[in-house]
Design a protein around this motif. Structure first.
Motif, mmCIF file in Angstrom:
data_model
loop_
_atom_site.group_PDB
_atom_site.id
_atom_site.type_symbol
_atom_site.label_atom_id
_atom_site.label_comp_id
_atom_site.label_asym_id
_atom_site.label_seq_id
_atom_site.Cartn_x
_atom_site.Cartn_y
_atom_site.Cartn_z
ATOM 1 N N VAL A 55 0.840 -1.206 0.000
ATOM 2 C CA VAL A 55 0.000 0.000 0.000
ATOM 3 C C VAL A 55 0.876 1.257 0.000
ATOM 4 O O VAL A 55 0.609 2.210 -0.740
ATOM 5 C CB VAL A 55 -0.973 -0.012 1.197
ATOM 6 N N ALA A 56 1.931 1.243 0.808
ATOM 7 C CA ALA A 56 2.825 2.405 0.862
ATOM 8 C C ALA A 56 3.490 2.640 -0.489
ATOM 9 O O ALA A 56 3.615 3.787 -0.943
ATOM 10 C CB ALA A 56 3.877 2.213 1.953
ATOM 11 N N LYS A 57 3.908 1.572 -1.153
ATOM 12 C CA LYS A 57 4.553 1.715 -2.459
ATOM 13 C C LYS A 57 3.548 2.184 -3.511
ATOM 14 O O LYS A 57 3.862 3.015 -4.353
ATOM 15 C CB LYS A 57 5.195 0.393 -2.855
ATOM 16 N N GLN A 58 2.328 1.669 -3.455
ATOM 17 C CA GLN A 58 1.277 2.109 -4.389
ATOM 18 C C GLN A 58 1.033 3.610 -4.223
ATOM 19 O O GLN A 58 0.945 4.342 -5.217
ATOM 20 C CB GLN A 58 -0.013 1.321 -4.151
ATOM 21 N N ALA A 59 0.936 4.065 -2.979
ATOM 22 C CA ALA A 59 0.740 5.500 -2.725
ATOM 23 C C ALA A 59 1.961 6.295 -3.189
ATOM 24 O O ALA A 59 1.827 7.375 -3.775
ATOM 25 C CB ALA A 59 0.464 5.733 -1.244
ATOM 26 N N LEU A 68 1.369 9.363 -5.956
ATOM 27 C CA LEU A 68 1.207 10.568 -5.155
ATOM 28 C C LEU A 68 1.325 11.832 -6.008
ATOM 29 O O LEU A 68 2.206 11.942 -6.857
ATOM 30 C CB LEU A 68 2.291 10.583 -4.067
ATOM 31 N N ILE A 69 0.431 12.774 -5.765
ATOM 32 C CA ILE A 69 0.521 14.103 -6.379
ATOM 33 C C ILE A 69 0.166 15.148 -5.327
ATOM 34 O O ILE A 69 -0.482 14.842 -4.334
ATOM 35 C CB ILE A 69 -0.422 14.248 -7.605
ATOM 36 N N GLY A 70 0.596 16.363 -5.550
ATOM 37 C CA GLY A 70 0.225 17.458 -4.654
ATOM 38 C C GLY A 70 1.416 18.274 -4.212
ATOM 39 O O GLY A 70 2.577 17.910 -4.443
ATOM 40 N N PRO A 71 1.144 19.388 -3.541
ATOM 41 C CA PRO A 71 2.213 20.318 -3.161
ATOM 42 C C PRO A 71 3.198 19.756 -2.130
ATOM 43 O O PRO A 71 4.309 20.264 -2.015
ATOM 44 C CB PRO A 71 1.460 21.534 -2.605
ATOM 45 N N HIS A 72 2.814 18.712 -1.426
ATOM 46 C CA HIS A 72 3.715 18.127 -0.420
ATOM 47 C C HIS A 72 4.300 16.805 -0.905
ATOM 48 O O HIS A 72 4.713 15.967 -0.104
ATOM 49 C CB HIS A 72 2.962 17.930 0.902
ATOM 50 N N PHE A 73 4.338 16.667 -2.228
ATOM 51 C CA PHE A 73 4.798 15.431 -2.859
ATOM 52 C C PHE A 73 6.126 14.937 -2.291
ATOM 53 O O PHE A 73 6.244 13.800 -1.868
ATOM 54 C CB PHE A 73 4.924 15.631 -4.381
ATOM 55 N N ARG A 74 7.141 15.781 -2.318
ATOM 56 C CA ARG A 74 8.510 15.332 -2.001
ATOM 57 C C ARG A 74 8.620 14.737 -0.599
ATOM 58 O O ARG A 74 9.144 13.637 -0.429
ATOM 59 C CB ARG A 74 9.483 16.497 -2.165
ATOM 60 N N SER A 75 8.152 15.425 0.400
ATOM 61 C CA SER A 75 8.306 14.934 1.782
ATOM 62 C C SER A 75 7.486 13.662 2.009
ATOM 63 O O SER A 75 7.964 12.722 2.666
ATOM 64 C CB SER A 75 7.938 16.014 2.791
ATOM 65 N N ILE A 76 6.291 13.600 1.476
ATOM 66 C CA ILE A 76 5.444 12.415 1.662
ATOM 67 C C ILE A 76 6.000 11.246 0.851
ATOM 68 O O ILE A 76 6.031 10.107 1.336
ATOM 69 C CB ILE A 76 3.980 12.726 1.286
ATOM 70 N N HIS A 77 6.470 11.523 -0.348
ATOM 71 C CA HIS A 77 7.090 10.508 -1.204
ATOM 72 C C HIS A 77 8.248 9.826 -0.459
ATOM 73 O O HIS A 77 8.346 8.595 -0.426
ATOM 74 C CB HIS A 77 7.587 11.196 -2.474
ATOM 75 N N LEU A 78 9.105 10.630 0.160
ATOM 76 C CA LEU A 78 10.246 10.088 0.908
ATOM 77 C C LEU A 78 9.795 9.335 2.161
ATOM 78 O O LEU A 78 10.364 8.294 2.503
ATOM 79 C CB LEU A 78 11.211 11.220 1.274
ATOM 80 N N GLN A 79 8.779 9.844 2.845
ATOM 81 C CA GLN A 79 8.269 9.177 4.043
ATOM 82 C C GLN A 79 7.651 7.823 3.686
ATOM 83 O O GLN A 79 7.781 6.852 4.438
ATOM 84 C CB GLN A 79 7.256 10.067 4.757
ATOM 85 N N LEU A 80 6.996 7.741 2.552
ATOM 86 C CA LEU A 80 6.420 6.467 2.099
ATOM 87 C C LEU A 80 7.518 5.452 1.792
ATOM 88 O O LEU A 80 7.355 4.256 2.061
ATOM 89 C CB LEU A 80 5.519 6.682 0.887
ATOM 90 N N ASP A 81 8.639 5.906 1.252
ATOM 91 C CA ASP A 81 9.776 5.000 1.042
ATOM 92 C C ASP A 81 10.303 4.467 2.367
ATOM 93 O O ASP A 81 10.623 3.290 2.495
ATOM 94 C CB ASP A 81 10.907 5.718 0.300
#
Length: 155
Positions: free
Chosen positions: A33-37, A41-54
């Motif tokens: 689920v984390a990898k799917q998200a 992922l799109i949006g203004p907070h993409f980078r930080s959330i993208h890294l947190q999901l990794d």
């Protein structure tokens, strides 16, 4: 070929095997689920959330291997097959398509809350049956709780 036996038997082994299998399913599906998200992922907070999901994916993958290996060590067969995970998961699945960053944070926060509650229940059920397995599940719960806090703070 001889079966692998371990330090537990009877009801203790069954209790611990069930707790470990539940933890394994939670962790495998959490990583998926984390990898799917992460990918959608799109949006203004993409980078930080993208890294947190990794980070969340890596944590789940590391713990699922440890949990599965503990199951083998007690003489139980871990089952991480996709059909088993699909049938047994308790995690809400994300929508298909692009996922808005705020919605991802809310969804992952809710998922981690559920995983945390199940891990804490497994800590209680393994306390007497096998403190070694309990210790591993405590470690999972600690990391899941930390991730829950981090995602909750983003919301």
């Amino acid at each position: 070929m001889a079966a692998i036996t371990g330090p537990l038997s009877g009801e203790a082994k069954n209790t611990v095997a069930e707790a470990l299998q539940g933890a394994l399913v939670d962790l495998i599906d959490l990583s998926l689920v984390a990898k799917q998200a992460h990918w959608n992922l799109i949006g203004p907070h993409f980078r930080s959330i993208h890294l947190q999901l990794d980070e969340l994916t890596d944590l789940a993958r590391t713990h699922m291997d440890t949990i599965a290996e503990r199951a083998v060590a007690i003489g139980a067969n871990p089952d991480g097959r996709s059909a088993t995970v699909a049938r047994a998961t308790k995690l809400q699945q994300p929508e298909s398509g692009w996922l808005e960053d705020g919605k991802v944070v809310a969804t992952i926060t809710d998922l981690l809350d559920g995983v945390s509650k199940r891990m804490h229940e497994r800590v209680r059920t393994t306390e007497e049956a096998d403190p070694v397995s309990q210790d591993l599940i405590i470690s999972v719960a600690q990391d899941v709780d930390k991730q829950h806090w981090m995602f909750q703070a983003m919301g």
